[in-house]
Design a protein around this motif. Structure first.
Motif, PDB file in Angstrom:
ATOM      1  N   GLU A 278      11.599  41.271 -36.323  1.00  0.00           N
ATOM      2  CA  GLU A 278      12.675  40.412 -37.146  1.00  0.00           C
ATOM      3  C   GLU A 278      13.120  39.259 -36.329  1.00  0.00           C
ATOM      4  O   GLU A 278      13.264  38.188 -37.113  1.00  0.00           O
ATOM      5  CB  GLU A 278      13.833  41.346 -37.405  1.00  0.00           C
ATOM      6  CG  GLU A 278      13.540  42.490 -38.329  1.00  0.00           C
ATOM      7  CD  GLU A 278      14.868  43.241 -38.770  1.00  0.00           C
ATOM      8  OE1 GLU A 278      15.871  42.791 -38.508  1.00  0.00           O
ATOM      9  OE2 GLU A 278      14.747  44.134 -39.558  1.00  0.00           O
ATOM     10  N   ILE A 279      13.247  39.266 -35.016  1.00  0.00           N
ATOM     11  CA  ILE A 279      13.393  37.988 -34.132  1.00  0.00           C
ATOM     12  C   ILE A 279      12.445  36.981 -34.604  1.00  0.00           C
ATOM     13  O   ILE A 279      12.879  35.949 -34.697  1.00  0.00           O
ATOM     14  CB  ILE A 279      13.347  38.317 -32.928  1.00  0.00           C
ATOM     15  CG1 ILE A 279      14.512  39.373 -32.590  1.00  0.00           C
ATOM     16  CG2 ILE A 279      13.603  37.090 -31.715  1.00  0.00           C
ATOM     17  CD1 ILE A 279      14.445  40.029 -30.923  1.00  0.00           C
TER      18      ILE A 279
ATOM     19  N   GLU B 113      10.807  31.572 -40.280  1.00  0.00           N
ATOM     20  CA  GLU B 113      11.532  31.233 -41.629  1.00  0.00           C
ATOM     21  C   GLU B 113      12.577  30.511 -41.432  1.00  0.00           C
ATOM     22  O   GLU B 113      12.609  29.251 -42.239  1.00  0.00           O
ATOM     23  CB  GLU B 113      11.675  32.543 -42.434  1.00  0.00           C
ATOM     24  CG  GLU B 113      10.797  33.397 -42.845  1.00  0.00           C
ATOM     25  CD  GLU B 113      10.985  33.619 -44.389  1.00  0.00           C
ATOM     26  OE1 GLU B 113      12.112  34.152 -44.479  1.00  0.00           O
ATOM     27  OE2 GLU B 113       9.846  33.975 -44.846  1.00  0.00           O
ATOM     28  N   GLN B 114      13.489  30.584 -40.493  1.00  0.00           N
ATOM     29  CA  GLN B 114      14.556  29.325 -40.230  1.00  0.00           C
ATOM     30  C   GLN B 114      14.074  28.170 -40.020  1.00  0.00           C
ATOM     31  O   GLN B 114      14.981  27.129 -40.115  1.00  0.00           O
ATOM     32  CB  GLN B 114      15.581  30.129 -39.156  1.00  0.00           C
ATOM     33  CG  GLN B 114      16.241  31.309 -39.614  1.00  0.00           C
ATOM     34  CD  GLN B 114      17.141  31.785 -38.540  1.00  0.00           C
ATOM     35  OE1 GLN B 114      17.040  31.454 -37.430  1.00  0.00           O
ATOM     36  NE2 GLN B 114      17.865  32.983 -38.904  1.00  0.00           N
ATOM     37  N   ASN B 115      12.915  28.014 -39.625  1.00  0.00           N
ATOM     38  CA  ASN B 115      12.220  26.481 -39.421  1.00  0.00           C
ATOM     39  C   ASN B 115      11.187  26.039 -40.299  1.00  0.00           C
ATOM     40  O   ASN B 115      10.481  25.186 -40.231  1.00  0.00           O
ATOM     41  CB  ASN B 115      11.733  26.695 -37.953  1.00  0.00           C
ATOM     42  CG  ASN B 115      12.621  26.600 -36.768  1.00  0.00           C
ATOM     43  OD1 ASN B 115      13.312  25.574 -36.402  1.00  0.00           O
ATOM     44  ND2 ASN B 115      12.966  27.789 -36.232  1.00  0.00           N
TER      45      ASN B 115
ATOM     46  N   PHE C 261      10.337  36.859 -37.099  1.00  0.00           N
ATOM     47  CA  PHE C 261      10.381  36.602 -38.602  1.00  0.00           C
ATOM     48  C   PHE C 261      11.324  35.550 -38.845  1.00  0.00           C
ATOM     49  O   PHE C 261      11.021  34.342 -39.611  1.00  0.00           O
ATOM     50  CB  PHE C 261      10.401  37.863 -39.341  1.00  0.00           C
ATOM     51  CG  PHE C 261      10.375  37.787 -40.839  1.00  0.00           C
ATOM     52  CD1 PHE C 261       9.304  37.758 -41.633  1.00  0.00           C
ATOM     53  CD2 PHE C 261      11.684  37.308 -41.523  1.00  0.00           C
ATOM     54  CE1 PHE C 261       9.372  37.528 -43.007  1.00  0.00           C
ATOM     55  CE2 PHE C 261      11.492  37.339 -42.815  1.00  0.00           C
ATOM     56  CZ  PHE C 261      10.485  37.325 -43.751  1.00  0.00           C
ATOM     57  N   LYS C 262      12.439  35.734 -38.096  1.00  0.00           N
ATOM     58  CA  LYS C 262      13.690  34.887 -38.581  1.00  0.00           C
ATOM     59  C   LYS C 262      13.158  33.414 -37.990  1.00  0.00           C
ATOM     60  O   LYS C 262      13.509  32.392 -38.577  1.00  0.00           O
ATOM     61  CB  LYS C 262      14.856  35.426 -38.077  1.00  0.00           C
ATOM     62  CG  LYS C 262      15.378  36.736 -38.822  1.00  0.00           C
ATOM     63  CD  LYS C 262      16.664  37.056 -38.249  1.00  0.00           C
ATOM     64  CE  LYS C 262      17.067  38.259 -39.030  1.00  0.00           C
ATOM     65  NZ  LYS C 262      18.476  38.910 -38.450  1.00  0.00           N
ATOM     66  N   GLU C 263      12.707  33.347 -36.678  1.00  0.00           N
ATOM     67  CA  GLU C 263      12.307  32.251 -36.067  1.00  0.00           C
ATOM     68  C   GLU C 263      11.426  31.229 -37.095  1.00  0.00           C
ATOM     69  O   GLU C 263      11.628  30.024 -37.128  1.00  0.00           O
ATOM     70  CB  GLU C 263      11.795  32.541 -34.705  1.00  0.00           C
ATOM     71  CG  GLU C 263      10.968  31.186 -33.901  1.00  0.00           C
ATOM     72  CD  GLU C 263      12.012  30.362 -33.562  1.00  0.00           C
ATOM     73  OE1 GLU C 263      11.401  29.436 -33.002  1.00  0.00           O
ATOM     74  OE2 GLU C 263      13.097  30.729 -33.370  1.00  0.00           O
TER      75      GLU C 263
END
Length: 242
Positions: free
Chosen positions: A53-54, A60-62, A56-58
């Motif tokens: 998830e870390i 998608e958030q960018n 994945f978020k890295e």
């Protein structure tokens, strides 16, 4: 041919845990890999495929595209096969998440081997570069490959190949760069086979293809930059951003 790039990204790497989330300049290692793959302009889509998830978020958030892997996998190829199973695509390029210096020219050469009449026979292709420094040739963290006259892989190993028994002969040493291109059906077949003896011994997933009689077409490329496999690699890479 519809072409996509998929970047398998494990958080808990054995030799260097969390290496993909290490900072290189203004971005993480995986951030550089993703952005540089997109910047080649060669692919219809680019995805990071991860169990974290870390990560994945890295992505998608960018502004990137990421797919969560549902299962534990032995190899990056197994991981992207799960994500690609229901996608309408012909050629899949597996770009390793720890290759932050991805460039267009090597990937373009890799894709070209699938074109034309000769290209119809190619099921799997991968990149390699010439090795010249003895410290890397002898380092088991660097996978070596021996090829035939048609640039098809004969063997991959962490050992030194060829072994220079005849010291009067000049040997060429190739480092295997873990960037693959597959026809989708070849990748799907790979996931149906059990891990093979050499693959298990060497921890080199592409040996599974050779041990099942599938030819790997190798493409020589120039310097690809630094693969982040150890903390020392990260330090060397950081020097390129200073």
């Amino acid at each position: 041919m519809k072409k996509i790039a998929m970047i398998p990204a494990r958080y808990a790497a054995t030799r260097f845990p969390a290496k993909l989330m290490q900072q290189l300049g203004r971005k993480t290692v995986i951030g550089h890999t993703y952005d540089n793959t997109v910047a080649t302009g060669l692919f219809d889509e680019v995805y990071v495929v991860t169990d974290s998830e870390i990560i994945f978020k890295e992505i998608e958030q960018n502004g990137g595209q990421a797919i969560m892997s549902r299962k534990a996998h032995e190899s990056g190829s197994d991981r992207i096969a799960e994500a690609a199973e229901h996608l309408d695509v012909e050629i899949i390029v597996n770009v390793q998440g720890d290759e932050p210096f991805v460039k267009k020219e090597p990937l373009e050469k890799l894709l070209q081997v699938f074109e034309g009449e000769a290209g119809k026979k190619v099921q799997v292709a991968s990149l390699m570069q010439v090795m010249k420094e003895a410290q890397f040739i002898n380092d088991p963290n660097y996978v070596k490959v021996a090829v035939d006259k048609q640039m098809n892989a004969l063997l991959f190993s962490r050992s030194v190949i060829p072994y220079l028994r005849n010291t009067a002969t000049a040997a060429v040493y190739y480092e295997h760069i873990g960037v693959y291109a597959f026809r989708k059906e070849a990748l799907m077949r790979f996931t149906q086979w059990e891990m093979t003896p050499l693959e298990t011994a060497e921890k080199i997933e592409c040996l599974r293809y050779l041990e099942n009689g599938i030819t790997l077409k190798m493409v020589v490329t120039d310097y690809m930059g630094i693969e982040i496999d150890t903390p020392e690699d990260l330090q060397r890479a950081a020097g390129l951003f200073s």
